[in-house]
Design a protein around this motif. Structure first.
Motif, short mmCIF file in Angstrom:
data_model
loop_
_atom_site.label_atom_id
_atom_site.label_comp_id
_atom_site.label_asym_id
_atom_site.label_seq_id
_atom_site.Cartn_x
_atom_site.Cartn_y
_atom_site.Cartn_z
N LEU A 155 95.02 83.54 52.90
CA LEU A 155 95.33 82.47 51.87
C LEU A 155 94.67 81.21 51.93
O LEU A 155 95.04 80.27 50.80
CB LEU A 155 96.99 82.25 52.04
CG LEU A 155 97.91 83.56 51.93
CD1 LEU A 155 99.23 82.83 52.06
CD2 LEU A 155 97.65 84.04 50.75
N ARG B 64 102.66 78.76 49.86
CA ARG B 64 101.70 79.03 50.97
C ARG B 64 102.15 78.33 52.28
O ARG B 64 102.21 78.67 53.22
CB ARG B 64 100.37 78.57 50.71
CG ARG B 64 99.21 78.86 52.00
CD ARG B 64 98.98 77.78 52.79
NE ARG B 64 99.06 76.44 52.20
CZ ARG B 64 97.90 76.06 51.67
NH1 ARG B 64 96.73 76.65 51.88
NH2 ARG B 64 97.92 74.53 51.08
N ARG C 268 93.13 85.69 42.01
CA ARG C 268 92.83 84.40 42.86
C ARG C 268 92.45 83.32 41.69
O ARG C 268 92.91 82.08 41.72
CB ARG C 268 92.04 84.40 43.86
CG ARG C 268 92.40 85.30 44.84
CD ARG C 268 91.46 84.94 46.29
NE ARG C 268 90.10 85.16 46.39
CZ ARG C 268 89.50 86.34 46.40
NH1 ARG C 268 90.29 87.31 46.84
NH2 ARG C 268 88.17 85.95 46.35
N THR D 119 101.58 77.13 44.04
CA THR D 119 101.41 77.93 44.97
C THR D 119 101.03 77.34 46.25
O THR D 119 101.23 78.18 47.37
CB THR D 119 99.76 78.52 44.21
OG1 THR D 119 99.68 78.47 42.97
CG2 THR D 119 99.33 79.87 45.00
N HIS E 118 92.33 89.44 51.08
CA HIS E 118 92.77 88.79 50.14
C HIS E 118 93.68 89.18 49.07
O HIS E 118 93.58 90.34 48.96
CB HIS E 118 91.51 87.69 49.62
CG HIS E 118 90.84 87.21 50.45
ND1 HIS E 118 89.79 87.64 51.10
CD2 HIS E 118 90.81 85.78 51.16
CE1 HIS E 118 89.11 86.73 51.80
NE2 HIS E 118 89.65 85.68 51.85
#
Length: 234
Positions: free
Chosen positions: A218, A187, A174, A183, A168
């Protein structure tokens, strides 16, 4: 790809890795340049001429100066955060979601933002179907951790979620994504590439089943509002 020396990041040993892609006319696109030795320089010059030096985020800038000195005609690229950090260097316009025409036919990109800590531009090399990540996915092997991280540091890699078993972005990064709308868009763009491989700057890279690897790494970003929830009922 080429692996470089281990660097110190706030007392944590980090491996380094760069990616080189050949564009039209033997122009070389160099992502996240590592320390430039005489041997590496000779190998690079045998491949073509260095045209682009690319920083994917504001952390990956350590060796830009020595590469620019060695290849003065190369253009420097990075997101606005890198450009603001390295005011001593002359960059091209800041990288965002749309690739510049210099490499657009061969390489796509997605700009991960929404964090108050850091952003990152992720790239996709179309001919090899490879997604290229800097710090947005880290995957340290147990062997590397045993050799280079101290007894008290190794548990932190597992807590932080940056091991090969559970790759990750670092946990604190995060948590810093307070606005995940852009975001998620980035992704979704990356998943739409359907990568077959995923290259990482730090840790074990994925040679097969790249889409599933990236999707798992993700998943913390969460679903887009228009996507159905897993617990939805008819």
């Amino acid at each position: 790809m080429a692996d470089g020396p281990i660097v110190d990041f706030y007392s944590f040993p980090y491996p380094t890795r760069m990616v080189i892609a050949r564009l039209e006319g033997d122009a070389l696109w160099v992502w996240s340049p590592i320390a430039l030795s005489d041997e590496l320089r000779a190998e690079v010059e045998a491949l073509g001429h260095v045209a682009h030096l690319v920083s994917p985020n504001k952390i990956h800038h350590l060796f830009l100066s020595e590469w620019k000195d060695a290849f003065p005609r190369a253009l420097l690229w990075g997101p606005a955060s890198t450009i603001a950090k390295r005011t001593d260097l002359a960059f091209q316009p800041a990288l965002e979601d749309t690739p510049p025409p210099e490499w657009g036919p061969d390489i796509d990109q997605a700009w991960f933002r929404g964090s108050f800590m850091m952003d990152e531009v992720v790239f996709f090399h179309r001919p090899s179907r490879t997604a290229i990540f800097a710090d947005l996915i880290e995957a340290f092997s147990e062997d590397f951790l045993q050799k280079h991280w101290s007894w008290w540091q190794r548990p932190l890699a597992h807590i932080d979620g940056v091991t090969a078993k559970s790759p990750h972005a670092p946990g604190e990064w995060r948590l810093s994504f307070t606005d995940r709308t852009p975001t998620r868009a980035a992704r979704d763009k990356v998943l739409g590439w359907k990568p077959e491989q995923a290259t990482l700057a730090h840790g074990e890279w994925c040679k097969t089943d790249g889409l599933a690897f990236v999707e798992r790494a993700l998943e913390w970003i969460g679903k887009s509002p228009e996507e159905p929830r897993d617990d939805a009922t008819a």
